[in-house]
Design a protein around this motif. Structure first.
Motif, PDB file in Angstrom:
ATOM      1  N   ARG A  22      11.736 -91.100 -13.612  1.00 53.40           N
ATOM      2  CA  ARG A  22      11.986 -92.419 -14.198  1.00 53.40           C
ATOM      3  C   ARG A  22      13.449 -92.821 -14.060  1.00 53.40           C
ATOM      4  N   HIS A  23      14.337 -91.852 -14.145  1.00 56.00           N
ATOM      5  CA  HIS A  23      15.776 -92.129 -14.117  1.00 56.00           C
ATOM      6  C   HIS A  23      16.441 -91.654 -12.828  1.00 56.00           C
ATOM      7  N   THR A  79      10.725 -87.739 -16.753  1.00 59.28           N
ATOM      8  CA  THR A  79      12.037 -88.289 -17.083  1.00 59.28           C
ATOM      9  C   THR A  79      12.937 -88.302 -15.850  1.00 59.28           C
ATOM     10  N   GLU A  85      19.503 -93.596 -11.541  1.00 57.46           N
ATOM     11  CA  GLU A  85      20.680 -93.367 -12.377  1.00 57.46           C
ATOM     12  C   GLU A  85      21.253 -91.969 -12.141  1.00 57.46           C
ATOM     13  N   ALA A 103      19.995 -99.500 -15.496  1.00 54.48           N
ATOM     14  CA  ALA A 103      18.897 -98.744 -16.092  1.00 54.48           C
ATOM     15  C   ALA A 103      17.575 -99.252 -15.505  1.00 54.48           C
ATOM     16  N   PHE A 158      19.156 -87.715 -20.656  1.00 53.80           N
ATOM     17  CA  PHE A 158      18.033 -88.530 -21.103  1.00 53.80           C
ATOM     18  C   PHE A 158      17.100 -87.825 -22.089  1.00 53.80           C
TER      19      PHE A 158
END
Length: 150
Positions: A61-62, A58, A65, A147, A98
């Motif tokens: 992936r982010h 996670t 952001e 995103a 998230f």
């Protein structure tokens, strides 16, 4: 018959997450390679291994952001000598924004991880403050942030 593995405590899983996150970044390896290459992962229960993988994947992936949220909350980047502090923040933000994990647990475990790192211990108060802001600010912190596209 295989003996059930004891469940790890939150601090151990989170500390291992920081170590593996840093290994992935510095050695340019995947989460799977990092987890396969660390004997401590094999000693975790399946549930804890799953949690570890979820946190790491996670966060990666982010990551874009998360970096933008951090830039909004910090006046300037943390110094090079801040040890694991930036990665503790990244993983904490991933868990809060998230993964919707309980804020009190994420903040407490992040501060503990900072205090366990010789160079990050001086930033434990900052980590506490930033993660509390993330917890209080929630989803609006992501407004205007692109995103990931799948």
């Amino acid at each position: 018959m295989k003996q059930p593995q004891p469940a790890a405590q939150g601090p151990e899983v989170r500390a291992l997450a920081v170590t593996l996150f840093r290994a992935c970044l510095s050695r340019k390896i995947t989460v799977e390679e990092a987890m396969d290459g660390d004997a401590r992962v094999g000693k975790l229960s399946p549930r804890d291994r799953g949690l570890l993988a979820t946190i790491l994947l996670t966060a990666f992936r982010h990551l874009g952001e998360i970096e933008k949220v951090l830039a909004r909350l910090l006046d300037r980047p943390l110094p090079r000598k801040s040890g694991a502090a930036p990665d503790i923040l990244r993983l904490g933000i991933a868990q809060l924004l998230f993964l919707d994990m309980p804020p009190h647990a994420v903040i407490d475990l992040s501060v503990r991880a900072a205090k366990a790192d010789r160079n990050a211990t001086h930033f434990s108060g900052l980590i506490n403050a930033v993660l509390r802001k993330v917890s209080a600010g929630g989803a609006p912190l992501l407004e205007g942030v692109d995103a990931p596209r799948v």
